[in-house]
Design an enzyme around this catalytic site. Structure first.
Site, PDB file in Angstrom:
ATOM      1  N   ASP A  96       0.829  -1.208   0.000  1.00 41.50           N
ATOM      2  CA  ASP A  96       0.000   0.000   0.000  1.00 41.50           C
ATOM      3  C   ASP A  96       0.865   1.262   0.000  1.00 41.50           C
ATOM      4  OD1 ASP A  96       0.892  -0.382   2.627  1.00 41.50           O
ATOM      5  OD2 ASP A  96      -1.086  -0.985   3.360  1.00 41.50           O
ATOM      6  N   ASN A 102      -8.238  -3.602  13.782  1.00 41.72           N
ATOM      7  CA  ASN A 102      -9.607  -3.881  13.328  1.00 41.72           C
ATOM      8  C   ASN A 102      -9.654  -5.034  12.321  1.00 41.72           C
ATOM      9  OD1 ASN A 102      -8.540  -2.764  11.032  1.00 41.72           O
ATOM     10  ND2 ASN A 102      -9.964  -1.040  10.899  1.00 41.72           N
ATOM     11  N   HIS A 137      -7.775  -5.321   9.557  1.00 40.34           N
ATOM     12  CA  HIS A 137      -7.449  -5.037   8.149  1.00 40.34           C
ATOM     13  C   HIS A 137      -6.132  -5.699   7.743  1.00 40.34           C
ATOM     14  CE1 HIS A 137      -5.296  -0.976   9.206  1.00 40.34           C
ATOM     15  NE2 HIS A 137      -4.429  -1.955   9.185  1.00 40.34           N
ATOM     16  N   GLU A 191      -9.953  -2.303   4.739  1.00 40.32           N
ATOM     17  CA  GLU A 191     -10.660  -2.102   5.998  1.00 40.32           C
ATOM     18  C   GLU A 191     -11.867  -3.050   6.096  1.00 40.32           C
ATOM     19  OE1 GLU A 191      -9.147  -0.489   8.142  1.00 40.32           O
ATOM     20  OE2 GLU A 191      -8.557   1.533   7.581  1.00 40.32           O
TER      21      GLU A 191
HETATM   22  P1  PGA Z   1       1.282  -2.018  12.577  1.00 33.37           P
HETATM   23  O1  PGA Z   1       0.105  -2.037  11.539  1.00 33.37           O
HETATM   24  O2  PGA Z   1       2.232  -3.043  12.129  1.00 33.37           O
HETATM   25  O3  PGA Z   1       1.851  -0.645  12.512  1.00 33.37           O
HETATM   26  O4  PGA Z   1       0.662  -2.349  13.898  1.00 33.37           O
HETATM   27  C1  PGA Z   1      -0.328  -3.255  11.070  1.00 33.37           C
HETATM   28  C2  PGA Z   1      -1.299  -3.001   9.966  1.00 33.37           C
HETATM   29  O5  PGA Z   1      -1.969  -1.960  10.007  1.00 33.37           O
HETATM   30  O6  PGA Z   1      -1.397  -3.838   9.062  1.00 33.37           O
END
Ligand code: PGA
Length: 248
Positions: free
Chosen positions: A67, A136, A138, A143
């Site tokens: 992304d 959450n 994702h 999302e």
């Molecule tokens: P993080 O994010 O590794 O910064 O906790 C994980 C994600 O959003 O996929």
């Protein structure tokens, strides 16, 4: 799913880096799908150390970013182009010409999504996809509620995701509101997946996954349909969830 439980983030990173190292050794032309954010940072650090120590050649590896934020230039401190450059290409002294990253500054974001999907196809798809998981559930920036059929697309980031990522910016308002993400169907086409999860804030998502259900509100659960997933998970990402489910 192959589940590896580890004591802490440090152990997760070492185990993750060894898997990556072995895969690259086996296939020097590996197409590696790369996640960004806090979770995989240690894995990249250990990988870089091992690659330098053992003089493994990464010059034929292609990386495919999962992304990129919309509206950030490549050289912005928090762009994911810069992240992957600083975590892999710079320390390994590699030219970033094999770093595939969506262009978050494109004037035609829809066309950019189509282009990126094509670029992945032309690379013959991703061999090994590294994933983190959002609190959450994702994966990438897909999302909750995102179609499992989705390809690379533009997303509006949820408040929960913007809050989680605010720690990387000076102020929450600076966190972009949109991103381009590789879609769920594209992720599912990866030949194998390495999912990393650490910390109690990930426990709900980890438990949704390990329940075995497939639930569009928890995008990570789509991985229950993938034939080759390794999950490296810290004890605290498992334990807190057990407490939570006991509370319900
Ligand atoms: P993080 O994010 O590794 O910064 O906790 C994980 C994600 O959003 O996929």
């Amino acid at each position: 799913m192959n589940v590896i439980t580890v004591n802490d983030e440090q152990e997760m990173s070492v185990r993750g880096s060894l898997i990556l190292f072995d895969e690259i050794k086996r296939n020097p032309e590996l197409v590696l799908g790369v996640a960004t954010g806090g979770t995989p940072a240690g894995t990249y650090e250990h990988l870089v150390d091992k690659v330098l120590n053992e003089k493994l050649d990464l010059s034929k590896v292609t990386t495919v970013n999962l992304d990129e934020y919309v509206g950030l230039a490549r050289d912005h401190e928090e762009s994911y182009w810069r992240y992957i450059y600083e975590h892999l290409y710079e320390p390994l002294n590699l030219l970033p010409d094999r770093a595939l990253v969506p262009d978050g500054l494109s004037e035609d974001l829809q066309a950019e999504c189509l282009r990126y999907e094509k670029v992945i196809e032309q690379a013959d798809g991703v061999d090994l996809q590294i994933l983190g998981v959002g609190r959450n559930g994702h994966i990438g920036f897909n999302e909750p509620g995102t179609s499992f059929e989705s390809k690379t697309h533009v997303v509006d980031l949820t408040e929960s995701t913007r809050e989680a990522n605010a720690r990387f910016f000076e102020r929450k308002e600076e966190v972009p509101t949109q991103a381009i993400t590789v879609g769920i169907s594209t992720i599912m086409k990866s030949r194998s997946i390495l999912l990393l999860a650490s910390g109690p804030e990930k426990s709900e998502a980890v438990h949704a996954l390990l329940s075995g259900r497939i639930d569009q509100n928890w995008p990570v659960t789509v991985l229950n349909e993938h034939p080759s997933v390794t999950l490296i998970v810290t004890k605290d990402a498992l334990e807190k969830g057990e407490e939570d489910s006991n509370d319900q």
